[in-house]
Design a protein around this motif. Sequence first.
Motif, PDB file in Angstrom:
ATOM      1  N   SER A 187       3.156   3.594  -4.815  1.00  0.00           N
ATOM      2  CA  SER A 187       4.464   2.954  -4.631  1.00  0.00           C
ATOM      3  C   SER A 187       4.638   1.678  -5.440  1.00  0.00           C
ATOM      4  N   LYS A 188       3.587   0.869  -5.528  1.00  0.00           N
ATOM      5  CA  LYS A 188       3.719  -0.386  -6.280  1.00  0.00           C
ATOM      6  C   LYS A 188       3.335  -0.165  -7.742  1.00  0.00           C
TER       7      LYS A 188
ATOM      8  N   ARG B 122       6.761   8.834  -3.537  1.00  0.00           N
ATOM      9  CA  ARG B 122       6.126   9.082  -2.248  1.00  0.00           C
ATOM     10  C   ARG B 122       4.790   9.831  -2.392  1.00  0.00           C
TER      11      ARG B 122
HETATM   12  C1  LIG Z   1       0.584  -3.434   3.289  1.00  0.00           C
HETATM   13  C2  LIG Z   1       1.420  -2.277   2.873  1.00  0.00           C
HETATM   14  N1  LIG Z   1       0.898  -1.047   2.920  1.00  0.00           N
HETATM   15  C3  LIG Z   1       1.626   0.031   2.559  1.00  0.00           C
HETATM   16  C4  LIG Z   1       2.924  -0.096   2.123  1.00  0.00           C
HETATM   17  C5  LIG Z   1       3.746   1.116   1.769  1.00  0.00           C
HETATM   18  O1  LIG Z   1       3.050   2.097   1.090  1.00  0.00           O
HETATM   19  P1  LIG Z   1       3.725   3.530   0.897  1.00  0.00           P
HETATM   20  O2  LIG Z   1       4.956   3.327   0.074  1.00  0.00           O
HETATM   21  O3  LIG Z   1       2.697   4.369   0.239  1.00  0.00           O
HETATM   22  O4  LIG Z   1       4.081   4.043   2.249  1.00  0.00           O
HETATM   23  C6  LIG Z   1       3.494  -1.358   2.064  1.00  0.00           C
HETATM   24  C7  LIG Z   1       4.878  -1.495   1.619  1.00  0.00           C
HETATM   25  O5  LIG Z   1       5.446  -2.502   1.478  1.00  0.00           O
HETATM   26  C8  LIG Z   1       2.732  -2.471   2.440  1.00  0.00           C
HETATM   27  O6  LIG Z   1       3.250  -3.696   2.399  1.00  0.00           O
END
Ligand SMILES: Cc1ncc(COP(=O)(O)O)c(C=O)c1O
Length: 468
Positions: A311-312, A319
Amino acid sequence: MIEITPNLNKNHKDPLYIQLYEYIKKEIETGRIPPGTRLPSIRKLSSYLRVSRNTVDTAYQQMMAEGYIESRPRSGLFVTELDDDFPVSQHKEYTSFDEYREYGPTAMEYTYDFRHGSIDQDSFPTTLWRRLTNQVCNGKDIYSYGERQGEIELRIELAKYLYQSRGVSCSPEQMIIGGGIQQLLGLLCLMIGLDGQSVAVENPGYDGAREIFAHYGFQVEPIEVNKNGLCLPQLYQSDCRLAYVTPSHQFPLGYTMPISKRMKLLQWAEKVNGFIIEDDYDSEFRYKGKPIPALKGIDSFDRVVYLGTFSKSLLPSIRISYMVLPEALLKKYKRFFYMYEQAVSKIHQLTLLLFMQQGHWQKHIHKMRKIYEKKHEVLRKAIKQHMGENVNVVGEDSGLHIIIEVKREETEESLIAAAKNVGVKVYSASKFWVNQKQNKNPQLLLGFGGLSEEEIDCGIQSLSNAWF
Ligand SMILES: Cc1ncc(COP(=O)(O)O)c(C=O)c1O
């Protein structure tokens, strides 16, 4: 005859009988044609509406099959009596979805949105991604279900990547692909089982994870975080055997857990015969010093569940996230959960696979690290220049967000409102605390991934004008 005057259109995509059926059904559901009403005969309605008898007959038949109307011998067709307490649905036409939209454009209201989770839009290789997606779609693989754990070739690539970049040595067999970290946490909760379990979470911490644990029936135990991460004495005092942590870049404070504490945390898990869930959500982006290897990389007791996401580092809308399981949980997964079909699109997985196999992923990460490092630097400089001693910056060496502590006797809400007045969106950090604690000084979260360097500078300048 009761009034039935639908606006029937021969050029509409739906046939006339469907249009008529939908119209009468809606009239009944909203109470405009009350129960017990006698409907016009097929002959009368068809001549009134100037449609064939067949059209009216088919519409009536469909409504009869669904129980909206009934035929009474020698009397005709009547609207069925519904239970009095059956809620009548009020149909609402949605002309704009904006009020329901959580994500997406905020350009109308805000000039600068410091949203956490946004990425640099200009850097995503759209043309290349489209070409690779086409390549996948032209192949034969898309006509079947994917592998339940996720495509094996993708898991092989991911295992290689994790070893090289995060020091995690794992087999593709231990890895499960999922549609986001929350979805994987849900599966993990099922695997670990309830049995009155408590889970230790960082306070402050990722609210999205806390919610999942609570929904799956876990008792959530907030444990304080200091500059070294989770407060271990508190963890030992709790009766938890499960802890969720973000050791490489504590969310949201941004601290890194030192190696000595990592060792102690692993010892805790071994001692209580428990597990640590490591959420390594944005560790690709570290701007000072060397990348910190993941906790899973030194997990000699096999107590760590590792979670990673694209995601980042690539694209939040794709997804795709992944989870590496310790042996004990892998056994449970294979025994009880193997029949769960994979939820992530095989097409996206295979596109990502090509992206990785052809070397684009490494290049992309490299490029993005430089871009975000630059933005991070611009942000820090802008804060120093425009806000100076009025704020403290918390946890600033990595990731795509920082927290600023504003040295003002004001609430986060009032600062957010003042920012809104100058077209800047900033976010309260309070929601990351269990019980939504108000900090001594207001703390605000600034995500910078989605803004350009110029926007970052102008946004901070506007904030400073609004606050000081
Ligand atoms: C600590 C942390 N974990 C996971 C996620 C989200 O991950 P994913 O997009 O894979 O659900 C975020 C999203 O901001 C986050 O801050």
